[in-house]
Design an enzyme around this catalytic site. Structure first.
Site, PDB file in Angstrom:
ATOM      1  N   HIS A 176      51.018 -10.828  22.764  1.00 54.14           N
ATOM      2  CA  HIS A 176      50.103 -11.068  23.422  1.00 54.14           C
ATOM      3  C   HIS A 176      48.703 -10.707  22.917  1.00 54.14           C
ATOM      4  CE1 HIS A 176      47.129 -10.992  26.917  1.00 54.14           C
ATOM      5  NE2 HIS A 176      48.087 -11.716  27.624  1.00 54.14           N
TER       6      HIS A 176
ATOM      7  N   ASP B 256      55.288  -3.485  25.967  1.00 50.14           N
ATOM      8  CA  ASP B 256      54.457  -4.358  26.815  1.00 50.14           C
ATOM      9  C   ASP B 256      55.482  -4.901  27.548  1.00 50.14           C
ATOM     10  OD1 ASP B 256      53.082  -6.114  28.248  1.00 50.14           O
ATOM     11  OD2 ASP B 256      52.292  -7.224  26.185  1.00 50.14           O
TER      12      ASP B 256
ATOM     13  N   GLN C  81      55.754  -8.798  31.589  1.00 48.75           N
ATOM     14  CA  GLN C  81      56.533  -9.657  32.241  1.00 48.75           C
ATOM     15  C   GLN C  81      57.874  -9.098  32.609  1.00 48.75           C
ATOM     16  OE1 GLN C  81      55.062 -12.676  32.697  1.00 48.75           O
ATOM     17  NE2 GLN C  81      53.338 -12.220  31.831  1.00 48.75           N
TER      18      GLN C  81
ATOM     19  N   LYS D  36      50.573  -8.843  38.618  1.00 43.45           N
ATOM     20  CA  LYS D  36      51.764  -9.719  38.338  1.00 43.45           C
ATOM     21  C   LYS D  36      53.005  -9.387  39.199  1.00 43.45           C
ATOM     22  CE  LYS D  36      50.392 -10.461  33.360  1.00 43.45           C
ATOM     23  NZ  LYS D  36      49.858 -11.608  33.553  1.00 43.45           N
TER      24      LYS D  36
ATOM     25  N   CYS E  27      47.203 -16.681  25.608  1.00 42.52           N
ATOM     26  CA  CYS E  27      46.708 -15.566  24.914  1.00 42.52           C
ATOM     27  C   CYS E  27      47.828 -15.149  23.848  1.00 42.52           C
ATOM     28  CB  CYS E  27      46.727 -14.057  25.986  1.00 42.52           C
ATOM     29  SG  CYS E  27      45.390 -14.428  27.038  1.00 42.52           S
TER      30      CYS E  27
END
Length: 426
Positions: free
Chosen positions: A142, A219, A222, A245, A384
């Site tokens: 990302h 990261d 998600q 999220k 992104c």
């Protein structure tokens, strides 16, 4: 509606917690919050960008504002003490959620995953990186990771390297072994690709990084919302994710870091709350995690973040994951029925809860607009991940992403909308 037994979670009960899912879309949108009656039901499939927020989480914010709205760590009065305790305990709750046994000292609240990434890049990267050093990323990063480390490398003279993504949407781990060497100081990798749905072997990458004395930043934007995460089992040095999220409010996220690393790091934002002692000549910093939270923090959002964690844990993260995987596979299988659809990433039984694709002859933005007219909300663009899309040879893609309140019927609505697009562009 499918029988409840066909889903790992009680979808009907969950949907009842989200009033927004009961609304219709279309009609006059000039006045936010006012909706026409002659519109169509919402099918929300843009959860990888932002999930919706249940009543329980909204109530936590309302309780704060109506009951004990006050600043934290500054007042001796009763409400300030209540707010301080709730805000501190929120850190502990979020730490518990990701398996950080060090509690609040290892979790700093940020605005989002992007700010968490920048915190490490500036507080650690500017101090520790220099010419001859390398930072290893992946081609599916990302922009929050890719652009941040790219710019830090320009400032420090370090080199940025990218682990290749294969034609199957997975990382080339042999290439990773070549890139991660004695010059590497940081490996920054997305846990689950927000474009491909690829679930990366972050534990293996952590082992590679640690073998050469490097750190790994995962990261988790998600992954934390969609499956059980244990940062200590992964052996992540840093891990970041966003509340918006995962049923939480916007403007709140978290940075996990191993305590010994965070203690050595210097802050890069200065001001109130993060200082212990200030003179006209110098200053010293507060204890963890407060030295990384300058100024008045997102108090209501932090408290609601913990409420979102409670909500998800009540459902069970194993069940959340199973539901996501079921819908992702169902969507993948439905979309592969058609020869004019190109799907990006691994097979449907080996991906996170999203599917990015393109319909032949229809630009992703046009398709998004057509689906919107059918009440289906999806994401269209580069998500992104512009360099990844360049590699895929796609200017943009259409992404459907699923969460705990979505159903197979909603996937079918998406597929029906594709027929409308075919007719319009025939």
């Amino acid at each position: 509606m499918e029988a409840k037994e066909s889903y790992p979670v009680d979808v009907d009960a969950i949907r009842a917690d989200f009033p927004i899912l009961q609304r219709n879309v279309g009609g006059d949108t000039s006045t936010p919050g006012e909706h026409d009656d002659d519109t169509i039901p919402l099918v929300y499939l843009d959860n990888a960008a932002t999930s919706h927020t249940p009543k329980q989480v909204v109530d936590a914010m309302v309780d704060y504002y109506h009951g004990y709205n006050s600043n934290v760590h500054r007042g001796i009065h009763h409400m300030s003490q209540e707010a301080s305790v709730a805000y501190e305990e929120a850190h502990d709750r979020v730490a518990e959620f990701i398996g950080a046994s060090g509690g609040r000292e290892e979790v700093a609240f940020t605005k989002n995953t992007t700010e968490a990434m920048n915190t490490v890049a500036y507080a650690w990267g500017l101090e520790e990186l220099g010419p001859g050093d390398s930072v290893v990323l992946t081609e599916m990063e990302h922009h929050a990771s890719l652009v941040t480390w790219q710019q830090i490398a320009k400032k420090t003279g370090a080199e940025v390297r990218y682990i290749r993504v294969g034609s199957d949407g997975r990382l080339d781990m042999e290439h990773a072994k070549e890139l991660i060497d004695e010059t590497t100081k940081m490996v920054s990798v997305v846990h689950i690709s927000n474009t491909l749905g690829t679930i990366n072997p972050v534990s293996d990458l952590a082992d590679m990084a640690h073998e050469v004395g490097a750190y790994i930043f995962v990261d988790g934007a998600q992954s934390a919302p969609t499956r059980p995460v244990d940062v200590e089992a992964i052996d992540a040095d840093f891990f970041a994710f966003s509340g918006h999220k995962m049923c939480g409010p916007t403007g709140i996220g978290a940075l996990y870091g191993k305590r010994d690393i965070l203690e050595e790091m210097q802050p890069y934002l200065y001001g109130g709350s993060m200082i212990r002692r200030v003179t006209f000549e110098d200053a010293t910093w507060e204890d963890l995690p407060w030295k990384f939270e300058a100024g008045t923090p997102p108090i209501a959002e932090g408290i609601a973040f913990a409420a979102a964690v409670d909500y998800l844990d009540d459902i069970g993260m194993e069940n959340v994951q199973a539901h996501e995987e079921l819908l992702a596979k169902y969507a993948y299988d439905r979309l592969t029925e058609f020869d004019d659809i190109e799907i990006y990433g691994p097979p449907g039984d080996d991906r996170g809860g999203l599917v990015s694709f393109n319909l032949e002859g229809v630009h992703a933005h046009d398709l998004s607009s057509i689906l919107n007219e059918q009440g289906v909300a999806i994401r269209a663009g580069d998500h992104c991940t512009q360099p990844l899309h360049d590699k895929l040879g796609a200017a943009a893609s259409t992404r459907a992403s699923f969460y705990i309140y979505n159903t197979k019927e909603e996937v079918d609505k998406l597929v029906e909308g594709l027929d409308v697009a075919r007719e319009l562009f025939a």
